[in-house]
Design a protein around this motif. Structure first.
Motif, PDB file in Angstrom:
ATOM      1  N   SER A 137       1.074  -1.070   0.155  1.00 34.67           N
ATOM      2  CA  SER A 137       0.006   0.181   0.598  1.00 34.67           C
ATOM      3  C   SER A 137       1.054   0.958   0.338  1.00 34.67           C
ATOM      4  O   SER A 137       0.554   1.968  -0.508  1.00 34.67           O
ATOM      5  N   GLU A 138       1.864   1.129   0.689  1.00 39.09           N
ATOM      6  CA  GLU A 138       3.214   2.549   0.813  1.00 39.09           C
ATOM      7  C   GLU A 138       3.496   2.767  -0.464  1.00 39.09           C
ATOM      8  O   GLU A 138       3.630   3.833  -0.677  1.00 39.09           O
ATOM      9  N   SER A 141       1.004   4.722  -2.225  1.00 40.76           N
ATOM     10  CA  SER A 141       1.450   6.335  -2.030  1.00 40.76           C
ATOM     11  C   SER A 141       2.496   6.946  -2.403  1.00 40.76           C
ATOM     12  O   SER A 141       2.928   7.919  -2.729  1.00 40.76           O
ATOM     13  N   SER A 142       3.148   6.150  -2.514  1.00 37.27           N
ATOM     14  CA  SER A 142       4.332   7.216  -1.926  1.00 37.27           C
ATOM     15  C   SER A 142       4.974   7.712  -3.415  1.00 37.27           C
ATOM     16  O   SER A 142       5.802   8.417  -4.093  1.00 37.27           O
ATOM     17  N   GLN A 144       2.500   8.360  -5.612  1.00 31.63           N
ATOM     18  CA  GLN A 144       1.750   9.051  -5.877  1.00 31.63           C
ATOM     19  C   GLN A 144       1.849  10.302  -5.226  1.00 31.63           C
ATOM     20  O   GLN A 144       2.298  11.386  -5.902  1.00 31.63           O
ATOM     21  N   GLN A 145       3.075  10.721  -3.961  1.00 36.92           N
ATOM     22  CA  GLN A 145       3.688  11.167  -2.842  1.00 36.92           C
ATOM     23  C   GLN A 145       4.373  12.391  -4.360  1.00 36.92           C
ATOM     24  O   GLN A 145       5.108  13.580  -4.080  1.00 36.92           O
ATOM     25  N   ASP A 290      -7.398   3.550  -5.969  1.00 35.98           N
ATOM     26  CA  ASP A 290      -6.801   3.189  -6.078  1.00 35.98           C
ATOM     27  C   ASP A 290      -6.552   1.421  -5.915  1.00 35.98           C
ATOM     28  O   ASP A 290      -5.386   0.505  -5.094  1.00 35.98           O
ATOM     29  N   GLN A 294      -3.778  -1.192  -4.858  1.00 34.77           N
ATOM     30  CA  GLN A 294      -3.605  -1.529  -3.583  1.00 34.77           C
ATOM     31  C   GLN A 294      -3.620  -3.585  -3.363  1.00 34.77           C
ATOM     32  O   GLN A 294      -2.922  -4.175  -2.992  1.00 34.77           O
ATOM     33  N   TYR A 367      -3.856  13.009  -5.141  1.00 35.14           N
ATOM     34  CA  TYR A 367      -3.331  13.149  -4.264  1.00 35.14           C
ATOM     35  C   TYR A 367      -2.298  14.334  -3.630  1.00 35.14           C
ATOM     36  O   TYR A 367      -2.132  14.513  -2.995  1.00 35.14           O
TER      37      TYR A 367
END
Ligand code: PFF
Length: 455
Positions: A137-138, A141-142, A144-145, A290, A294, A367
């Motif tokens: 999952s990270e 997000s990383s 997208q960040q 997402d 995921q 995001y």
């Protein structure tokens, strides 16, 4: 299949299989594997699936047949087709609405397609193996960040689509999709097998197949209709465009039926692969756009040969997405070429620049820059929601009304039977569906969905 100029003789699909391959190529894509699970997950699963299947059969299939028939009858882009079939009337506005929808859909679709490019790279560099669900999952997000990374992938995908459309080599691509799409199908089946043998998988199957109507809201019914339109590529003229490349002698109703069955099967199988994994790895089914990113890497990390499998899967998903973005872009390009007499290259570049502009904001809105929103909804969410749930059903509504009441029953029957060559024993049923069932159902779902109609 390409058309270089409105004046030259139009090209057409060489065979019935070519028609099915191209239409299925348009229909099968992220809508089945990314959008169906996320929307079904947000709307309670089983009951949503049942309503969705009903809409596919009673509304989606008749709309698809109607679109292909309009295209085949007029041998023109959607805008021009209505002007040929009903000169001097305002039906051509359906064609313009389709162009607006094409921009909106391609803008958010290429964002997600961009994510699949990133995930192909992640698969290639073996980033899923031995990772926990939290770590996977990270990864998302990383990615997208960074903000810029998804944007760059989106732009690459737009360039990829444009390159193929400019070269007009969709025909070449059809050759590969004939092999690659069946391969995607096999991969999804293998994924399903791995998913249902995961611990706690039964929960996921129950979620998908055990209808619980208490979970169905007005909004869910509207979204089931929108998903049916989106997944089948109907309601915006894409299949009028593809229909215009079909020769007079071809059988459109059997092609439409094959495509609808295949497309729906793939969506359901995607659900069978995803939901058991969702429950097994403790992911929320209502995670949103997402969800699939995921979930799937967890399955790859938990299977023998997961490295190769993940790699092949994302590659095939990219091909599936590409055959869909090509068909969406084609709607705009053929309009510019045939109606505004632009050359194909210029038309494609212009349309792609417009799409890229929107897509960049769309990507950031999700995001990174939440300020790119209207009424608290991200630009991505707005384009996704309004194109599928409002524009496509509205387009479909007008298309069936047109075919049912304004094209002329004799002409319609003649097109569908290819001048009496094919059996049209179900023609009466089709006519009933497009005259009454489909328009009334679309109108009711729409009014109910926005809260104007209550049962
Ligand atoms: N049907 C495509 C999919 O399921 O991925 C998306 C799509 C293509 C929607 C073409 C609309 C369209 F005109």
């Amino acid at each position: 299949m390409s058309n270089t100029s409105g004046n030259k003789q139009r090209e057409s699909f060489g065979s019935k299989f070519g028609i099915i391959a191209a239409t299925a190529g348009s229909a099968i894509g992220l809508g089945n594997i990314w959008r169906f699970p996320y929307v079904a997950g947000e709307n309670g699963g089983g009951a949503f699936l049942l309503i969705y299947l009903g809409f596919v059969l009673l509304i989606g299939l008749p709309v698809m047949l109607s679109e292909l028939t309009i295209g085949k009858a007029a041998q023109r882009n959607p805008f021009g087709a209505f002007r040929i079939l009903r000169p001097g009337e305002k039906w051509f506005l359906i064609g313009l609405m389709g162009i607006v929808a094409a921009f909106m859909i391609n803008a958010f679709y290429t964002v997600v397609a961009g994510w699949t490019l990133e995930y192909l790279l992640k698969a290639l560099t073996n980033q899923f193996s031995n990772k926990s669900a939290t770590e996977i999952s990270e990864l998302f997000s990383s990615f997208q960040q960074t903000g810029w990374r998804p944007v760059v992938w989106t732009l690459i995908f737009i360039v990829l689509t444009a390159t193929i459309v400019i070269a007009g080599i969709e025909k070449g691509i059809e050759k590969y999709t004939k092999i690659l799409m069946p391969l995607l199908f096999v991969m999804i089946i293998i994924l399903c097998i791995r998913a249902v043998t995961l611990p706690n998988s039964l929960e996921g199957l129950k979620f998908l197949f055990k209808p619980d109507f208490s979970k169905i809201s007005n909004k869910a019914i509207l979204e089931a209709l929108g998903q049916a339109f989106f997944s089948l590529s109907v309601g915006m003229g894409t299949l009028i465009t593809y229909g215009s490349y079909i020769k007079k002698k071809e059988n459109v109703s059997s092609s439409a039926t094959s495509v609808v069955i295949t497309d729906t099967l793939i969506a359901v199988l995607a659900g069978v692969a995803i939901f058991p994994a969702v429950f097994s790895f403790g992911i929320s089914p209502a995670s949103g756009p997402d969800l699939v990113f995921q979930t799937l890497p967890n399955i790859f990390s938990q299977m023998n040969g997961g490295y190769i499998f993940g790699l092949m899967f994302f590659f095939l998903l990219i091909v599936a997405a590409l055959t869909s973005t090509i068909s969406i872009l084609e709607v705009v390009v053929v309009y510019l070429v045939e109606e505004l007499k632009m050359n194909r290259k210029k038309a494609t570049i212009l349309a792609s620049l417009g799409i890229a502009f929107l897509a960049v904001f769309c990507s950031l809105s999700l995001y990174n820059v939440p300020e790119i929103a209207i009424g608290g909804k991200s630009l991505f969410g707005i384009l996704d929601y309004t194109s599928s749930n409002i524009l496509l059903p509205l387009g479909g509504f007008l298309i069936v009304l047109f075919v049912a009441w304004f094209m002329g029953v004799g002409k319609l029957k003649d097109e569908i039977s290819a001048g009496g060559k094919y059996n049209v024993s179900l023609f009466g049923l089709y006519l009933f569906l497009i005259r009454f069932v489909a328009p009334l159902a679309i109108a009711a779902v729409f009014l109910y969905g926005i809260g104007l109609l209550k049962f």
